[in-house]
Design a protein around this motif. Structure first.
Motif, mmCIF file in Angstrom:
data_model
loop_
_atom_site.group_PDB
_atom_site.id
_atom_site.type_symbol
_atom_site.label_atom_id
_atom_site.label_comp_id
_atom_site.label_asym_id
_atom_site.label_seq_id
_atom_site.Cartn_x
_atom_site.Cartn_y
_atom_site.Cartn_z
ATOM 1 N N GLY A 14 27.880 -16.029 -50.853
ATOM 2 C CA GLY A 14 27.928 -17.429 -51.262
ATOM 3 C C GLY A 14 28.169 -18.394 -50.119
ATOM 4 O O GLY A 14 27.615 -19.496 -50.110
ATOM 5 N N GLU A 15 28.985 -17.999 -49.145
ATOM 6 C CA GLU A 15 29.264 -18.878 -48.016
ATOM 7 C C GLU A 15 27.996 -19.131 -47.202
ATOM 8 O O GLU A 15 27.722 -20.260 -46.791
ATOM 9 N N VAL A 16 27.221 -18.079 -46.977
ATOM 10 C CA VAL A 16 25.970 -18.230 -46.235
ATOM 11 C C VAL A 16 24.985 -19.063 -47.057
ATOM 12 O O VAL A 16 24.295 -19.923 -46.514
ATOM 13 N N LEU A 17 24.941 -18.830 -48.360
ATOM 14 C CA LEU A 17 24.075 -19.627 -49.236
ATOM 15 C C LEU A 17 24.412 -21.106 -49.121
ATOM 16 O O LEU A 17 23.522 -21.949 -48.964
ATOM 17 N N GLN A 18 25.694 -21.440 -49.171
ATOM 18 C CA GLN A 18 26.111 -22.836 -49.065
ATOM 19 C C GLN A 18 25.693 -23.425 -47.713
ATOM 20 O O GLN A 18 25.177 -24.542 -47.646
ATOM 21 N N GLU A 19 25.874 -22.669 -46.629
ATOM 22 C CA GLU A 19 25.452 -23.131 -45.301
ATOM 23 C C GLU A 19 23.949 -23.392 -45.266
ATOM 24 O O GLU A 19 23.497 -24.400 -44.714
ATOM 25 N N VAL A 20 23.176 -22.469 -45.844
ATOM 26 C CA VAL A 20 21.719 -22.593 -45.861
ATOM 27 C C VAL A 20 21.312 -23.866 -46.598
ATOM 28 O O VAL A 20 20.490 -24.650 -46.110
ATOM 29 N N LEU A 21 21.881 -24.102 -47.770
ATOM 30 C CA LEU A 21 21.525 -25.286 -48.547
ATOM 31 C C LEU A 21 21.851 -26.564 -47.780
ATOM 32 O O LEU A 21 21.068 -27.511 -47.768
ATOM 33 N N GLN A 22 23.006 -26.579 -47.113
ATOM 34 C CA GLN A 22 23.381 -27.750 -46.331
ATOM 35 C C GLN A 22 22.454 -27.931 -45.132
ATOM 36 O O GLN A 22 22.061 -29.052 -44.818
ATOM 37 N N GLU A 23 22.083 -26.848 -44.472
ATOM 38 C CA GLU A 23 21.166 -26.939 -43.326
ATOM 39 C C GLU A 23 19.784 -27.409 -43.758
ATOM 40 O O GLU A 23 19.059 -28.008 -42.961
ATOM 41 N N LEU A 24 19.418 -27.139 -45.003
ATOM 42 C CA LEU A 24 18.142 -27.619 -45.529
ATOM 43 C C LEU A 24 18.223 -29.078 -45.967
ATOM 44 O O LEU A 24 17.247 -29.646 -46.434
ATOM 45 N N GLY A 25 19.410 -29.678 -45.809
ATOM 46 C CA GLY A 25 19.557 -31.107 -46.074
ATOM 47 C C GLY A 25 20.102 -31.472 -47.444
ATOM 48 O O GLY A 25 20.114 -32.642 -47.816
ATOM 49 N N TYR A 26 20.582 -30.491 -48.189
ATOM 50 C CA TYR A 26 21.114 -30.763 -49.519
ATOM 51 C C TYR A 26 22.625 -30.969 -49.463
ATOM 52 O O TYR A 26 23.319 -30.302 -48.697
ATOM 53 N N ARG A 27 23.117 -31.893 -50.278
ATOM 54 C CA ARG A 27 24.552 -32.055 -50.457
ATOM 55 C C ARG A 27 24.949 -31.098 -51.577
ATOM 56 O O ARG A 27 24.378 -31.135 -52.665
ATOM 57 N N VAL A 28 25.892 -30.227 -51.300
ATOM 58 C CA VAL A 28 26.242 -29.155 -52.223
ATOM 59 C C VAL A 28 27.633 -29.382 -52.789
ATOM 60 O O VAL A 28 28.579 -29.643 -52.042
ATOM 61 N N GLU A 29 27.748 -29.287 -54.106
ATOM 62 C CA GLU A 29 29.048 -29.331 -54.776
ATOM 63 C C GLU A 29 29.400 -27.919 -55.217
ATOM 64 O O GLU A 29 28.532 -27.163 -55.637
ATOM 65 N N GLU A 30 30.672 -27.588 -55.122
ATOM 66 C CA GLU A 30 31.133 -26.265 -55.549
ATOM 67 C C GLU A 30 31.723 -26.336 -56.949
ATOM 68 O O GLU A 30 32.363 -27.320 -57.317
ATOM 69 N N ASN A 31 31.512 -25.254 -57.717
ATOM 70 C CA ASN A 31 32.067 -25.112 -59.064
ATOM 71 C C ASN A 31 31.886 -26.385 -59.888
ATOM 72 O O ASN A 31 32.846 -27.042 -60.260
ATOM 73 N N ALA A 32 30.648 -26.697 -60.153
ATOM 74 C CA ALA A 32 30.313 -27.931 -60.864
ATOM 75 C C ALA A 32 29.302 -27.633 -61.974
ATOM 76 O O ALA A 32 28.781 -26.524 -62.078
ATOM 77 N N GLU A 33 29.044 -28.650 -62.780
ATOM 78 C CA GLU A 33 28.077 -28.512 -63.855
ATOM 79 C C GLU A 33 26.676 -28.871 -63.364
ATOM 80 O O GLU A 33 26.492 -29.832 -62.619
ATOM 81 N N VAL A 34 25.700 -28.089 -63.816
ATOM 82 C CA VAL A 34 24.291 -28.362 -63.561
ATOM 83 C C VAL A 34 23.789 -29.162 -64.752
ATOM 84 O O VAL A 34 23.952 -28.754 -65.897
ATOM 85 N N ARG A 35 23.202 -30.335 -64.485
ATOM 86 C CA ARG A 35 22.718 -31.198 -65.564
ATOM 87 C C ARG A 35 21.249 -30.911 -65.846
ATOM 88 O O ARG A 35 20.490 -30.578 -64.950
ATOM 89 N N GLY A 36 20.873 -31.059 -67.113
ATOM 90 C CA GLY A 36 19.496 -30.831 -67.513
ATOM 91 C C GLY A 36 19.090 -31.759 -68.641
ATOM 92 O O GLY A 36 19.653 -32.846 -68.812
ATOM 93 N N TYR A 37 18.148 -31.331 -69.428
ATOM 94 C CA TYR A 37 17.538 -32.098 -70.517
ATOM 95 C C TYR A 37 18.581 -32.631 -71.492
ATOM 96 O O TYR A 37 19.458 -31.905 -71.941
ATOM 97 N N LYS A 38 18.464 -33.921 -71.803
ATOM 98 C CA LYS A 38 19.320 -34.610 -72.784
ATOM 99 C C LYS A 38 20.810 -34.373 -72.555
ATOM 100 O O LYS A 38 21.577 -34.181 -73.488
#
Length: 124
Positions: A14-38
């Motif tokens: 998970g730590e490497v995953l978080q680093e990868v997402l940030q290096e790809l330019g995404y702002r990452v939140e930990e332990n949060a809700e994913v929002r979707g339809y309605k």
């Protein structure tokens, strides 16, 4: 009825995953809700917020992570997104393993097709 789709990915750290997402330019939140339809939500370990309120999340499932999102509204090409994440994750994991085993990176290059070529060596 849920609109969320989960895709298993070969990501264990998970730590490497978080680093990868940030290096790809995404702002990452930990332990949060994913929002979707309605306004539907689901929990994830790492969440990328999107302005259209259709987020992307990664959550641990056993030994690996899975991508969870409502792809109907996410407005991303999920295959391109996963390819970029997987390639960067594999590269970072390779470099860490190379270093752990006493090798040094001699040369790195990105080929025209996006493939990353890494040459390693070790003096014995």
């Amino acid at each position: 009825m849920s609109h969320f789709t989960t895709i298993k990915v070969q990501i264990k750290n998970g730590e490497v995953l978080q680093e990868v997402l940030q290096e790809l330019g995404y702002r990452v939140e930990e332990n949060a809700e994913v929002r979707g339809y309605k306004g539907m939500t689901t929990q994830a370990d790492y969440v990328i917020r999107q302005s259209n309120r259709y987020d992307l999340g990664f959550r641990r499932n056993g030994d690996n992570y899975e991508l969870i999102a409502d792809f109907w509204g996410s407005q991303i090409n999920q295959q391109e997104f996963l390819n970029r994440v997987n390639q960067k994750y594999a590269h970072k994991t390779l470099l860490a393993t190379v270093q752990e085993q006493g090798f040094q990176v001699e040369e790195q290059e990105t080929l025209e097709d996006g493939t990353v070529r890494v040459l390693v060596g070790r003096w014995v």
